[in-house]
Design an enzyme around this catalytic site. Structure first.
Site, PDB file in Angstrom:
ATOM      1  N   PRO A  11       5.356  -2.308  -8.919  1.00  0.00           N
ATOM      2  CA  PRO A  11       6.328  -1.494  -9.652  1.00  0.00           C
ATOM      3  C   PRO A  11       7.698  -1.393  -8.974  1.00  0.00           C
ATOM      4  O   PRO A  11       7.781  -1.354  -7.742  1.00  0.00           O
ATOM      5  CB  PRO A  11       5.669  -0.112  -9.703  1.00  0.00           C
ATOM      6  CG  PRO A  11       4.712  -0.107  -8.562  1.00  0.00           C
ATOM      7  CD  PRO A  11       4.220  -1.510  -8.432  1.00  0.00           C
ATOM      8  N   ASN A  12       8.709  -1.364  -9.792  1.00  0.00           N
ATOM      9  CA  ASN A  12      10.112  -1.168  -9.383  1.00  0.00           C
ATOM     10  C   ASN A  12      10.726  -2.360  -8.649  1.00  0.00           C
ATOM     11  O   ASN A  12      11.892  -2.320  -8.267  1.00  0.00           O
ATOM     12  CB  ASN A  12      10.277   0.096  -8.522  1.00  0.00           C
ATOM     13  CG  ASN A  12       9.920   1.344  -9.284  1.00  0.00           C
ATOM     14  OD1 ASN A  12      10.375   1.512 -10.423  1.00  0.00           O
ATOM     15  ND2 ASN A  12       9.110   2.211  -8.715  1.00  0.00           N
ATOM     16  N   ARG A  19      18.499  -1.805  -5.936  1.00  0.00           N
ATOM     17  CA  ARG A  19      17.694  -0.647  -5.563  1.00  0.00           C
ATOM     18  C   ARG A  19      17.730  -0.428  -4.055  1.00  0.00           C
ATOM     19  O   ARG A  19      17.293  -1.297  -3.302  1.00  0.00           O
ATOM     20  CB  ARG A  19      16.252  -0.946  -6.000  1.00  0.00           C
ATOM     21  CG  ARG A  19      15.235   0.039  -5.541  1.00  0.00           C
ATOM     22  CD  ARG A  19      13.822  -0.496  -5.722  1.00  0.00           C
ATOM     23  NE  ARG A  19      12.895   0.548  -5.365  1.00  0.00           N
ATOM     24  CZ  ARG A  19      11.635   0.354  -4.990  1.00  0.00           C
ATOM     25  NH1 ARG A  19      11.138  -0.858  -4.963  1.00  0.00           N
ATOM     26  NH2 ARG A  19      10.877   1.367  -4.658  1.00  0.00           N
ATOM     27  N   TYR A  24      15.798  -2.158   1.092  1.00  0.00           N
ATOM     28  CA  TYR A  24      15.104  -3.342   0.559  1.00  0.00           C
ATOM     29  C   TYR A  24      15.924  -4.630   0.617  1.00  0.00           C
ATOM     30  O   TYR A  24      15.408  -5.705   0.305  1.00  0.00           O
ATOM     31  CB  TYR A  24      14.653  -3.074  -0.882  1.00  0.00           C
ATOM     32  CG  TYR A  24      13.668  -1.934  -0.967  1.00  0.00           C
ATOM     33  CD1 TYR A  24      12.452  -2.011  -0.293  1.00  0.00           C
ATOM     34  CD2 TYR A  24      13.958  -0.777  -1.684  1.00  0.00           C
ATOM     35  CE1 TYR A  24      11.550  -0.963  -0.330  1.00  0.00           C
ATOM     36  CE2 TYR A  24      13.052   0.268  -1.743  1.00  0.00           C
ATOM     37  CZ  TYR A  24      11.860   0.173  -1.065  1.00  0.00           C
ATOM     38  OH  TYR A  24      10.962   1.210  -1.106  1.00  0.00           O
ATOM     39  N   ASN A  75       2.701  -7.469  -3.291  1.00  0.00           N
ATOM     40  CA  ASN A  75       3.451  -6.301  -2.844  1.00  0.00           C
ATOM     41  C   ASN A  75       3.120  -5.209  -3.855  1.00  0.00           C
ATOM     42  O   ASN A  75       3.692  -5.191  -4.947  1.00  0.00           O
ATOM     43  CB  ASN A  75       4.956  -6.575  -2.826  1.00  0.00           C
ATOM     44  CG  ASN A  75       5.732  -5.363  -2.324  1.00  0.00           C
ATOM     45  OD1 ASN A  75       5.164  -4.269  -2.191  1.00  0.00           O
ATOM     46  ND2 ASN A  75       7.013  -5.546  -2.052  1.00  0.00           N
ATOM     47  N   ALA A  78       4.725   1.157  -4.600  1.00  0.00           N
ATOM     48  CA  ALA A  78       4.246   2.524  -4.350  1.00  0.00           C
ATOM     49  C   ALA A  78       2.738   2.660  -4.527  1.00  0.00           C
ATOM     50  O   ALA A  78       2.109   3.548  -3.927  1.00  0.00           O
ATOM     51  CB  ALA A  78       4.984   3.492  -5.263  1.00  0.00           C
ATOM     52  N   GLU A  99      -1.160  -8.785   1.880  1.00  0.00           N
ATOM     53  CA  GLU A  99      -0.291  -7.685   1.428  1.00  0.00           C
ATOM     54  C   GLU A  99       1.069  -7.832   2.095  1.00  0.00           C
ATOM     55  O   GLU A  99       1.138  -8.028   3.310  1.00  0.00           O
ATOM     56  CB  GLU A  99      -0.942  -6.355   1.823  1.00  0.00           C
ATOM     57  CG  GLU A  99      -0.123  -5.133   1.455  1.00  0.00           C
ATOM     58  CD  GLU A  99      -0.775  -3.842   1.961  1.00  0.00           C
ATOM     59  OE1 GLU A  99      -2.003  -3.806   2.178  1.00  0.00           O
ATOM     60  OE2 GLU A  99      -0.022  -2.877   2.157  1.00  0.00           O
ATOM     61  N   HIS A 101       5.254  -6.311   2.355  1.00  0.00           N
ATOM     62  CA  HIS A 101       6.254  -5.283   2.062  1.00  0.00           C
ATOM     63  C   HIS A 101       7.594  -5.720   2.614  1.00  0.00           C
ATOM     64  O   HIS A 101       7.667  -6.220   3.749  1.00  0.00           O
ATOM     65  CB  HIS A 101       5.867  -3.943   2.694  1.00  0.00           C
ATOM     66  CG  HIS A 101       4.587  -3.411   2.169  1.00  0.00           C
ATOM     67  ND1 HIS A 101       4.499  -2.807   0.946  1.00  0.00           N
ATOM     68  CD2 HIS A 101       3.337  -3.451   2.666  1.00  0.00           C
ATOM     69  CE1 HIS A 101       3.236  -2.482   0.721  1.00  0.00           C
ATOM     70  NE2 HIS A 101       2.509  -2.857   1.746  1.00  0.00           N
ATOM     71  N   ARG A 108       8.846   4.517   7.930  1.00  0.00           N
ATOM     72  CA  ARG A 108       9.430   5.339   6.858  1.00  0.00           C
ATOM     73  C   ARG A 108       8.646   6.650   6.713  1.00  0.00           C
ATOM     74  O   ARG A 108       7.982   7.084   7.645  1.00  0.00           O
ATOM     75  CB  ARG A 108       9.451   4.506   5.577  1.00  0.00           C
ATOM     76  CG  ARG A 108      10.305   3.239   5.735  1.00  0.00           C
ATOM     77  CD  ARG A 108      10.380   2.450   4.455  1.00  0.00           C
ATOM     78  NE  ARG A 108      11.028   3.218   3.402  1.00  0.00           N
ATOM     79  CZ  ARG A 108      10.967   2.899   2.102  1.00  0.00           C
ATOM     80  NH1 ARG A 108      10.289   1.823   1.718  1.00  0.00           N
ATOM     81  NH2 ARG A 108      11.580   3.635   1.206  1.00  0.00           N
TER      82      ARG A 108
HETATM   83  C1  DQA Z   1       7.500  -1.451  -0.676  1.00  0.00           C
HETATM   84  C2  DQA Z   1       7.253  -0.173   0.141  1.00  0.00           C
HETATM   85  C3  DQA Z   1       6.675   0.931  -0.739  1.00  0.00           C
HETATM   86  O1  DQA Z   1       6.479   2.112   0.027  1.00  0.00           O
HETATM   87  C4  DQA Z   1       7.625   1.247  -1.873  1.00  0.00           C
HETATM   88  O2  DQA Z   1       7.052   2.219  -2.729  1.00  0.00           O
HETATM   89  C5  DQA Z   1       8.047   0.041  -2.630  1.00  0.00           C
HETATM   90  C6  DQA Z   1       8.366  -1.184  -1.895  1.00  0.00           C
HETATM   91  C7  DQA Z   1       8.215  -2.540   0.161  1.00  0.00           C
HETATM   92  O3  DQA Z   1       8.183  -3.695  -0.258  1.00  0.00           O
HETATM   93  O4  DQA Z   1       8.800  -2.238   1.202  1.00  0.00           O
HETATM   94  O5  DQA Z   1       8.214   0.075  -3.849  1.00  0.00           O
HETATM   95  O6  DQA Z   1       6.245  -1.974  -1.083  1.00  0.00           O
END
Ligand code: DQA
Length: 146
Positions: A11-12, A19, A24, A75, A78, A99, A101, A108
């Site tokens: 998501p996102n 963003r 990021y 990835n 959240a 996984e 990120h 964080r």
């Molecule tokens: C994320 C880290 C997560 O905590 C966050 O909610 C994201 C992006 C990252 O790629 O750093 O949406 O997965």
């Protein structure tokens, strides 16, 4: 069977490039995908890339991955920190999963320090921006060669 790797952006992540750039980075999702495609082409593997905002869609995609894919790079965004369903899907299909990120989730907020997915993943790469994905892909390719 050709090596086929599934990349799931959670998501996102479609909002990348716009963003929270200080966290990021400036790369858009398209740029990340192009970089992944370039590595895949060079290494002679097939990749399918999807971006899914909803938890159920991610669970469904993982659930159907077994027949087609030999590895998954995800990835979970959240959902990393909340989703027992995604963790269970990864455990259920048994397709080796990496996984990734962009940010270092351990530097964080405390709620980001826990990953539900990490215990059922082969490994986790966190904190290297776009390189987290590329390192994940290289790790997946190397794993499939063995
Ligand atoms: C994320 C880290 C997560 O905590 C966050 O909610 C994201 C992006 C990252 O790629 O750093 O949406 O997965």
């Amino acid at each position: 069977m050709a090596n086929n790797i599934l990349v799931i952006h959670g998501p996102n992540l479609a909002l990348l490039g716009d963003r929270e750039i200080s966290i990021y980075g400036k790369f858009t999702l398209d740029q990340i995908n192009q970089a992944l495609e370039a590595v895949a082409k060079k290494e002679g593997v097939e990749i399918e890339i999807v971006q899914l905002d909803s938890e159920g869609d991610i669970v469904e995609k993982i659930g159907k991955a077994k027949k087609k894919f030999q590895a998954i790079i995800i990835n979970p965004g959240a959902y990393t920190h909340t989703s027992v369903a995604i963790r269970d899907a990864v455990a259920a299909v048994g397709v080796p999963t990496i996984e990734v990120h962009l940010s270092n989730i351990y530097s964080r907020e405390e709620f980001r320090h826990k990953s539900f997915v990490a215990p059922v993943a082969v490994g986790q790469i966190s904190g290297f921006g776009i390189n987290s994905y590329l390192l994940g892909l290289i790790a997946a390719i190397d794993m499939l060669k063995k």
